[in-house]
Design an enzyme around this catalytic site. Structure first.
Site, PDB file in Angstrom:
ATOM      1  N   ARG A   1      -7.756  -0.892  -6.050  1.00 15.84           N
ATOM      2  CA  ARG A   1      -8.186  -2.221  -5.619  1.00 15.84           C
ATOM      3  C   ARG A   1      -9.251  -2.774  -6.193  1.00 15.84           C
ATOM      4  O   ARG A   1      -9.303  -4.002  -6.527  1.00 15.84           O
ATOM      5  CB  ARG A   1      -8.533  -2.271  -4.035  1.00 15.84           C
ATOM      6  CG  ARG A   1      -7.150  -2.155  -3.250  1.00 15.84           C
ATOM      7  CD  ARG A   1      -7.484  -1.458  -1.979  1.00 15.84           C
ATOM      8  NE  ARG A   1      -6.011  -0.689  -1.472  1.00 15.84           N
ATOM      9  CZ  ARG A   1      -5.341  -1.434  -0.910  1.00 15.84           C
ATOM     10  NH1 ARG A   1      -5.401  -2.744  -0.330  1.00 15.84           N
ATOM     11  NH2 ARG A   1      -4.013  -0.929  -0.488  1.00 15.84           N
TER      12      ARG A   1
ATOM     13  N   CYS B   1      -6.005   4.317  -3.074  1.00 19.02           N
ATOM     14  CA  CYS B   1      -6.107   2.890  -2.768  1.00 19.02           C
ATOM     15  C   CYS B   1      -7.657   2.158  -3.367  1.00 19.02           C
ATOM     16  O   CYS B   1      -7.487   1.150  -4.001  1.00 19.02           O
ATOM     17  CB  CYS B   1      -6.569   2.896  -1.267  1.00 19.02           C
ATOM     18  SG  CYS B   1      -4.872   3.191  -0.539  1.00 19.02           S
TER      19      CYS B   1
ATOM     20  N   HIS C   1       1.636   2.176   3.855  1.00 16.53           N
ATOM     21  CA  HIS C   1       0.683   3.538   4.201  1.00 16.53           C
ATOM     22  C   HIS C   1       0.931   3.963   5.426  1.00 16.53           C
ATOM     23  O   HIS C   1       1.136   3.115   6.421  1.00 16.53           O
ATOM     24  CB  HIS C   1      -0.681   2.978   4.095  1.00 16.53           C
ATOM     25  CG  HIS C   1      -1.582   3.845   3.901  1.00 16.53           C
ATOM     26  ND1 HIS C   1      -2.228   4.806   4.956  1.00 16.53           N
ATOM     27  CD2 HIS C   1      -2.714   4.354   2.928  1.00 16.53           C
ATOM     28  CE1 HIS C   1      -2.993   5.456   4.595  1.00 16.53           C
ATOM     29  NE2 HIS C   1      -3.415   5.451   3.359  1.00 16.53           N
TER      30      HIS C   1
ATOM     31  N   ASP D   1       0.732  -1.078  -0.023  1.00 11.71           N
ATOM     32  CA  ASP D   1      -0.101   0.173  -0.099  1.00 11.71           C
ATOM     33  C   ASP D   1       0.798   1.176  -0.157  1.00 11.71           C
ATOM     34  O   ASP D   1       1.572   1.569   0.962  1.00 11.71           O
ATOM     35  CB  ASP D   1      -0.856  -0.084   1.466  1.00 11.71           C
ATOM     36  CG  ASP D   1      -2.180   1.038   1.105  1.00 11.71           C
ATOM     37  OD1 ASP D   1      -2.084   1.596   0.161  1.00 11.71           O
ATOM     38  OD2 ASP D   1      -2.945   0.935   2.002  1.00 11.71           O
ATOM     39  N   ASP D   2       0.838   2.046  -1.235  1.00  9.26           N
ATOM     40  CA  ASP D   2       1.655   3.341  -1.257  1.00  9.26           C
ATOM     41  C   ASP D   2       3.255   3.121  -1.481  1.00  9.26           C
ATOM     42  O   ASP D   2       4.045   3.799  -1.139  1.00  9.26           O
ATOM     43  CB  ASP D   2       1.442   4.221  -0.022  1.00  9.26           C
ATOM     44  CG  ASP D   2       0.068   4.752   0.057  1.00  9.26           C
ATOM     45  OD1 ASP D   2      -0.926   4.207  -0.623  1.00  9.26           O
ATOM     46  OD2 ASP D   2      -0.316   5.771   0.898  1.00  9.26           O
TER      47      ASP D   2
ATOM     48  N   SER E   1      -8.070   1.902   5.591  1.00  9.33           N
ATOM     49  CA  SER E   1      -6.691   2.310   5.952  1.00  9.33           C
ATOM     50  C   SER E   1      -6.381   2.545   7.104  1.00  9.33           C
ATOM     51  O   SER E   1      -7.420   2.684   8.066  1.00  9.33           O
ATOM     52  CB  SER E   1      -6.493   3.788   5.099  1.00  9.33           C
ATOM     53  OG  SER E   1      -6.532   3.609   3.550  1.00  9.33           O
TER      54      SER E   1
ATOM     55  N   ASP F   1      -0.458  -0.672  -4.667  1.00  7.75           N
ATOM     56  CA  ASP F   1      -1.796  -0.116  -5.117  1.00  7.75           C
ATOM     57  C   ASP F   1      -1.685   1.220  -5.789  1.00  7.75           C
ATOM     58  O   ASP F   1      -2.802   1.919  -6.477  1.00  7.75           O
ATOM     59  CB  ASP F   1      -2.858  -0.111  -4.007  1.00  7.75           C
ATOM     60  CG  ASP F   1      -2.546   0.972  -2.836  1.00  7.75           C
ATOM     61  OD1 ASP F   1      -1.116   1.360  -2.522  1.00  7.75           O
ATOM     62  OD2 ASP F   1      -3.338   1.281  -2.119  1.00  7.75           O
ATOM     63  N   ASN F   2      -0.736   1.993  -5.411  1.00  6.06           N
ATOM     64  CA  ASN F   2      -0.412   3.476  -5.932  1.00  6.06           C
ATOM     65  C   ASN F   2       0.843   3.817  -5.519  1.00  6.06           C
ATOM     66  O   ASN F   2       1.678   3.292  -4.978  1.00  6.06           O
ATOM     67  CB  ASN F   2      -1.626   4.417  -5.388  1.00  6.06           C
ATOM     68  CG  ASN F   2      -1.823   4.318  -4.061  1.00  6.06           C
ATOM     69  OD1 ASN F   2      -2.780   3.799  -3.654  1.00  6.06           O
ATOM     70  ND2 ASN F   2      -0.856   4.764  -3.415  1.00  6.06           N
TER      71      ASN F   2
ATOM     72  N   LYS G   1       1.376   9.448  -5.210  1.00  4.26           N
ATOM     73  CA  LYS G   1       0.061   9.021  -4.984  1.00  4.26           C
ATOM     74  C   LYS G   1      -0.902  10.287  -5.361  1.00  4.26           C
ATOM     75  O   LYS G   1      -0.531  11.348  -5.161  1.00  4.26           O
ATOM     76  CB  LYS G   1       0.059   8.788  -3.452  1.00  4.26           C
ATOM     77  CG  LYS G   1      -1.332   8.488  -2.911  1.00  4.26           C
ATOM     78  CD  LYS G   1      -1.353   7.974  -1.467  1.00  4.26           C
ATOM     79  CE  LYS G   1      -2.737   7.599  -1.290  1.00  4.26           C
ATOM     80  NZ  LYS G   1      -2.603   7.059   0.350  1.00  4.26           N
TER      81      LYS G   1
ATOM     82  N   HIS H   1     -10.837  -2.247   1.832  1.00  9.74           N
ATOM     83  CA  HIS H   1     -10.952  -1.107   1.491  1.00  9.74           C
ATOM     84  C   HIS H   1     -11.816  -0.757   0.271  1.00  9.74           C
ATOM     85  O   HIS H   1     -11.746   0.053  -0.449  1.00  9.74           O
ATOM     86  CB  HIS H   1      -9.588  -0.111   1.122  1.00  9.74           C
ATOM     87  CG  HIS H   1      -9.608   1.232   1.394  1.00  9.74           C
ATOM     88  ND1 HIS H   1      -8.655   2.197   1.222  1.00  9.74           N
ATOM     89  CD2 HIS H   1     -10.749   2.230   1.920  1.00  9.74           C
ATOM     90  CE1 HIS H   1      -9.061   3.533   1.595  1.00  9.74           C
ATOM     91  NE2 HIS H   1     -10.415   3.404   1.838  1.00  9.74           N
TER      92      HIS H   1
ATOM     93  N   LYS I   1      -5.525  -5.726   4.071  1.00 10.30           N
ATOM     94  CA  LYS I   1      -6.471  -4.332   3.992  1.00 10.30           C
ATOM     95  C   LYS I   1      -7.664  -4.531   2.646  1.00 10.30           C
ATOM     96  O   LYS I   1      -7.246  -4.916   1.786  1.00 10.30           O
ATOM     97  CB  LYS I   1      -5.812  -3.313   3.684  1.00 10.30           C
ATOM     98  CG  LYS I   1      -6.410  -1.943   3.399  1.00 10.30           C
ATOM     99  CD  LYS I   1      -5.465  -0.640   3.071  1.00 10.30           C
ATOM    100  CE  LYS I   1      -6.260   0.368   2.251  1.00 10.30           C
ATOM    101  NZ  LYS I   1      -5.435   1.517   2.270  1.00 10.30           N
TER     102      LYS I   1
HETATM  103 MG    MG Z   1      -2.478   3.238  -1.189  1.00 15.89          MG
END
Ligand code: MG
Length: 471
Positions: free
Chosen positions: A85, A81, A243, A41-42, A163, A295-296, A316, A140, A138
């Site tokens: 996803r 996010c 994240h 994540d991130d 998150s 995811d980003n 992001k 989301h 996660k």
């Molecule tokens: Mg993310």
């Protein structure tokens, strides 16, 4: 079509033996492979050693990239996010699935919106084929019971519904992200199981003890592999980290050369290695495709608690490359054609790719393409065009090495300056991966070709109303 379940979706379970028998002699029928998707994540494009990070050590993921495929041009469908996803799980652009928001770019706790019955996930498609399906991490895509992963194709879920910086408590101090304490964020750790027609959901702890969350996700993933080593399985591991707020485990805190952020990435790398070793111990490594991606891009306003997009521009939240291009590592010993792949790939491609490898088909309209020819035989990629959306609007489009920006907007947390370009920006991503020199005036014939590609894309796109904004 909107508002009615797409009945075209069909998996030819009954035809599977015929499909396998019809394969050419040089690719003998194999058992249906297992799939493991590790989803950070991130995590930025430049955050792994194998993608150029000078100080973070990621030996496990680097080894998987060297033994398998390291994709240089792998993308997610959104720079934040929730829509990212949703696109991975459905194989569709957020617009087409409805998994995006104008008002809510991501989903917040207590929000009514979320994934709907009309969205078919890769977990549902694989379960139809007989797969055991699990998610550790996660989610989301909505926090109400009807949105939870067990209602959308997963037999089992252990994780956090959104998150790790949501559900903020009054105890937070200014700058809480940078002096994080568990009690500042009252996020629940949940477990959910689908048993027959019933669902068993429970909150295991609240606030989730985040400093052990990566280790516990890893253990849960290993147990899932051990429980299902005798049948095909799909395991999705969307890590809560990196994240922010960042909580490395005590064994990792202070051990990297790259601060708290580096500690967290090195722990995720450890986790990937542990999961690999579990597959090997269970004797299923050669039957399992493992994908690692993010995811980003990096959340650039997070001071030193952030990643890097390496040579790519921004992070992001933006449709510059730093927001949407991410590491893409594919590992499958004995089956994958090892190498560096410079073709365009997308997280949306995982749905059709996994389905094809499992012997299934769909008549649903997807935005993903099947990458299995590139994975198994090193064939050139079949994707030439990839459109980039933000909050339901077309911002940019890549065709071959060129990218056109119709609208630009800065990264998350660094100012929302929106610019609708009268003359779009044009970059050559091979010559200029950092998107620094606009070629629109110098190459008008390319600009015209790109605008034609935009028109073609828009003509074929059917946009659904937002599922995130619904109240
Ligand atoms: Mg993310």
């Amino acid at each position: 079509m909107t508002g009615t379940r797409n009945l075209c979706f069909l998996i030819c379970l009954a035809l599977l033996p015929l499909a396998l028998a019809a394969q050419p002699a040089e690719s003998p029928p194999r058992r249906m492979p297992n799939f493991v998707i590790l989803f950070a994540d991130d995590l930025g494009y430049g955050d792994l050693s194998s993608y150029g990070h000078p100080s973070i050590r990621t030996p496990n993921l680097d080894a998987m990239a060297a033994e398998g495929q390291r994709w240089t041009d792998f993308y997610v469908a959104s720079a934040v996010c929730s829509p990212s996803r949703g696109a991975l799980l459905t194989g569709k652009q957020p617009n087409r699935s409805g998994l995006y928001g104008h008002r809510s770019r991501v989903l917040f706790p207590n929000q009514a919106g979320g994934i709907s019955e009309e969205n078919t996930t890769i977990a549902e498609a694989l379960r139809e084929l007989g797969y055991a399906t699990g998610i550790v991490g996660k989610w989301h895509l909505g926090a109400r019971p009807e949105h939870l992963p067990t209602r959308h194709g997963f037999d089992y879920w252990f994780g956090i519904p959104y998150s790790n910086d949501m559900d903020g408590t009054d105890e937070r101090v200014p700058g809480a992200y940078f002096s994080p304490r568990i009690e500042y964020w009252n996020v629940p750790l949940m477990q959910s199981q689908s048993v027959g027609q019933e669902y068993h959901d429970q909150i295991l702890e609240r606030p989730a003890r985040q400093e052990t969350i990566t280790r516990r996700y890893t253990q849960q993933a290993q147990e899932f592999i051990d429980r299902h080593s005798d049948r095909p399985f799909f395991l999705f591991v969307p890590y809560t980290m990196p994240h922010t707020p960042l909580f490395p485990a005590p064994e990792f805190a202070g051990t990297s050369l790259a601060g708290r952020y580096g500690d967290v990435i090195e722990e995720i790398d450890w986790s990937a290695g542990e999961i690999r070793r579990s597959l090997e111990r269970a004797g299923v490594a050669e039957d399992t495709l493992v994908v690692f991606t993010s995811d980003n891009g990096p959340w650039l306003s997070m001071r030193t608690d952030k990643g890097t997009a390496g040579p790519l521009r921004n992070g992001k939240g933006t449709t510059f490359e730093g927001g949407i291009r991410v590491p893409g590592v594919m590992w499958w010993p004995g089956s994958i054609q090892p190498g560096v792949v410079r073709d365009i790939g997308s997280a949306m491609d995982l749905f059709p790719t996994l389905l094809a490898l499992a012997g299934g088909t769909t008549e649903d309209i997807l935005d993903g393409v099947d990458l299995s020819g590139t994975l198994l035989r090193g064939e050139p990629g079949t994707r030439e065009v990839l459109a980039h959306y933000r909050a339901g609007e077309l911002y940019a489009l890549r065709k071959g090495p060129y990218k056109i920006h119709l609208i630009t907007e800065k990264a998350y947390g660094i100012g929302p300056e929106r610019n609708e370009h009268e003359t779009p920006l044009l970059y050559h991503l091979g010559e200029d991966p950092g998107e620094s020199w606009d070629l629109a005036a110098e190459r008008p014939e390319i600009l015209a070709e790109m605008l034609e590609a935009v028109r073609e894309h828009q003509a074929a796109m059917e946009t659904r109303p937002s599922l995130f904004d619904s109240r």
